[in-house]
Design an enzyme around this catalytic site. Structure first.
Site, PDB file in Angstrom:
ATOM      1  N   ARG A   1     -25.625  -2.905 -20.813  1.00  0.00           N
ATOM      2  CA  ARG A   1     -24.375  -4.181 -21.213  1.00  0.00           C
ATOM      3  C   ARG A   1     -24.493  -4.799 -22.322  1.00  0.00           C
ATOM      4  O   ARG A   1     -25.602  -5.355 -22.324  1.00  0.00           O
ATOM      5  CB  ARG A   1     -24.241  -4.550 -19.441  1.00  0.00           C
ATOM      6  CG  ARG A   1     -23.795  -4.340 -18.345  1.00  0.00           C
ATOM      7  CD  ARG A   1     -22.272  -3.790 -19.442  1.00  0.00           C
ATOM      8  NE  ARG A   1     -21.578  -2.903 -18.469  1.00  0.00           N
ATOM      9  CZ  ARG A   1     -21.226  -1.923 -18.060  1.00  0.00           C
ATOM     10  NH1 ARG A   1     -21.838  -0.944 -18.557  1.00  0.00           N
ATOM     11  NH2 ARG A   1     -21.012  -1.173 -16.697  1.00  0.00           N
ATOM     12  N   HIS A  53     -19.012   2.504 -27.114  1.00  0.00           N
ATOM     13  CA  HIS A  53     -19.116   2.134 -25.493  1.00  0.00           C
ATOM     14  C   HIS A  53     -18.705   3.716 -24.778  1.00  0.00           C
ATOM     15  O   HIS A  53     -18.185   3.523 -23.976  1.00  0.00           O
ATOM     16  CB  HIS A  53     -18.604   1.197 -24.967  1.00  0.00           C
ATOM     17  CG  HIS A  53     -19.108   1.102 -23.508  1.00  0.00           C
ATOM     18  ND1 HIS A  53     -19.263  -0.521 -22.950  1.00  0.00           N
ATOM     19  CD2 HIS A  53     -18.876   1.694 -22.831  1.00  0.00           C
ATOM     20  CE1 HIS A  53     -19.329  -0.531 -21.402  1.00  0.00           C
ATOM     21  NE2 HIS A  53     -20.083   0.945 -21.486  1.00  0.00           N
ATOM     22  N   GLU A  88     -17.641  -7.378 -26.495  1.00  0.00           N
ATOM     23  CA  GLU A  88     -17.321  -6.131 -26.904  1.00  0.00           C
ATOM     24  C   GLU A  88     -15.901  -5.767 -26.996  1.00  0.00           C
ATOM     25  O   GLU A  88     -15.159  -6.862 -25.817  1.00  0.00           O
ATOM     26  CB  GLU A  88     -17.706  -4.699 -26.636  1.00  0.00           C
ATOM     27  CG  GLU A  88     -17.642  -4.935 -25.217  1.00  0.00           C
ATOM     28  CD  GLU A  88     -18.096  -3.468 -24.717  1.00  0.00           C
ATOM     29  OE1 GLU A  88     -19.670  -2.730 -25.018  1.00  0.00           O
ATOM     30  OE2 GLU A  88     -17.841  -2.748 -24.210  1.00  0.00           O
TER      31      GLU A  88
HETATM   32  C1  GLV Z   1     -19.592   2.033 -17.643  1.00  0.00           C
HETATM   33  O1  GLV Z   1     -20.229   1.616 -18.829  1.00  0.00           O
HETATM   34  C2  GLV Z   1     -20.109   2.517 -16.152  1.00  0.00           C
HETATM   35  O2  GLV Z   1     -20.630   1.905 -16.097  1.00  0.00           O
HETATM   36  O3  GLV Z   1     -19.656   3.106 -15.542  1.00  0.00           O
END
Ligand code: GLV
Length: 329
Positions: free
Chosen positions: A243, A290, A272
């Site tokens: 994260r 991401h 983000e």
């Molecule tokens: C993506 O970032 C998730 O937590 O699945």
């Protein structure tokens, strides 16, 4: 009457199909802002809401919500106040397991991509600046023999360890940084004798690649701060597939600019989608949007699990993948 599911953003098959087979489905045409989502959850029209990471499910929203549960289309659930959900009797589900390998692949890709300067190299070729093989052209770093420090030792960190060992890396891990907890023989399992537990301080100081695999919470927010960055080796590379807010991104930009560390491979950003000013201009970074779990089969599995969680909650059963202590009780 039947069950009514609110889906904040369309999810792939078989998710929507499973939900439609189990009840009525409303898919919002565009991601809702906080106020819209809060009103929809408070309307009493929906049994379960199927959310994305961008949907903030906090105490004020949960206090007014008239839903039985929240099914998050992600393994992480930092967008949801789990304690508040529990207090208000709202169940929460997530999608663990199915994205472990895909996310570990992206971490490995960032390790290799930063070590071998793949973004700089690709750009140079496209710009017509590849003028022939040269003994000292585009030299990068060796991954084999390098020290990989894993912050966290959950599913994804272990999958990265497995890959890194295959690449001949020396693997250290700190299971719950910045604090510690002993990881015993049985928990180490297949990694016994292959990877070594180290205190967070040692991980920071010894890693050639420091890769983050911790959930975002109050203990891990800005885990990688300006203070941590100065204690890293000048040749170290930071990898983040967890994260964004685990890293102080402004401090990272400054550290990368000033040679405090050598590079960064990032799949997540502090705020983000925007990036911290200056980050995109730095050549010693590999930046991804991401995409840790972004493969066709993985997203289908996430859709399936999130739908199964939602259906179970709507039918007053425990979700197969519960997050909240309420569901575990
Ligand atoms: C993506 O970032 C998730 O937590 O699945």
């Amino acid at each position: 009457m039947g069950n009514h599911f609110l889906v904040t953003t369309a999810i792939p098959d078989p998710g929507l199909q499973l939900l439609s087979d189990a009840g009525q489905v409303t898919v919002l045409p565009e991601p809702p802002d906080y106020g819209t989502l809060s009103s929809l959850c408070a309307s009493g029209d929906y049994d379960v809401v199927l959310t994305q990471l961008r949907d903030v499910i906090d105490e004020p929203l949960l206090a007014k919500a008239r839903v039985k549960g929240v099914s998050n289309f992600a393994v992480g659930y930092n967008n949801i106040d789990i304690d508040a959900a529990t207090r208000h009797g709202i169940l929460v589900g997530n999608t663990p397991g199915v994205l472990t390998d895909a996310t570990a692949d992206i971490a490995m890709l960032l390790i290799l991509g930063t070590a071998r300067r793949v973004v700089e190299a690709d750009k140079l070729v496209r710009e017509g600046k590849f003028l022939g093989w040269e003994p000292e052209f585009m030299l990068g770093r060796d991954v084999s023999g390098a020290v990989l420090g894993l912050a966290g030792f959950g599913r994804i960190a272990r999958a990265v360890a497995r890959r890194a060992l295959g690449f001949g890396m020396e693997v250290l891990f700190a299971p719950r940084p910045p604090s510690d907890r002993p990881v015993g023989g049985e928990e180490l399992g297949e990694f016994a004798g292959k990877v070594r537990q180290a205190p967070w301080d040692e991980l920071v100081e010894r890693s050639d690649f420091l890769s983050l695999h911790v959930p975002l919470n109050e203990q891990t927010r800005h885990l990688v701060s300006a203070d941590v960055l100065v204690r890293m080796k000048p040749e170290a590379i930071l990898i983040n597939t967890a994260r964004g807010p685990v890293v102080d991104e402004a401090a990272l930009v400054s550290a990368l600019r000033n040679g405090i560390i050598a590079g960064a491979g990032l799949d997540v950003f502090e705020d983000e989608p925007p990036l911290s000013p200056g980050l995109a201009e730095l050549p010693n970074t590999v930046l991804l949007p991401h995409v840790g779990s972004a493969t066709v089969p993985v997203r289908a599995e996430m859709a399936r699990l999130s739908a199964l969680n939602a259906i179970a909650i709507a039918e007053d059963r425990l979700p197969p993948h519960p997050v909240s202590p309420l569901a575990r009780a």
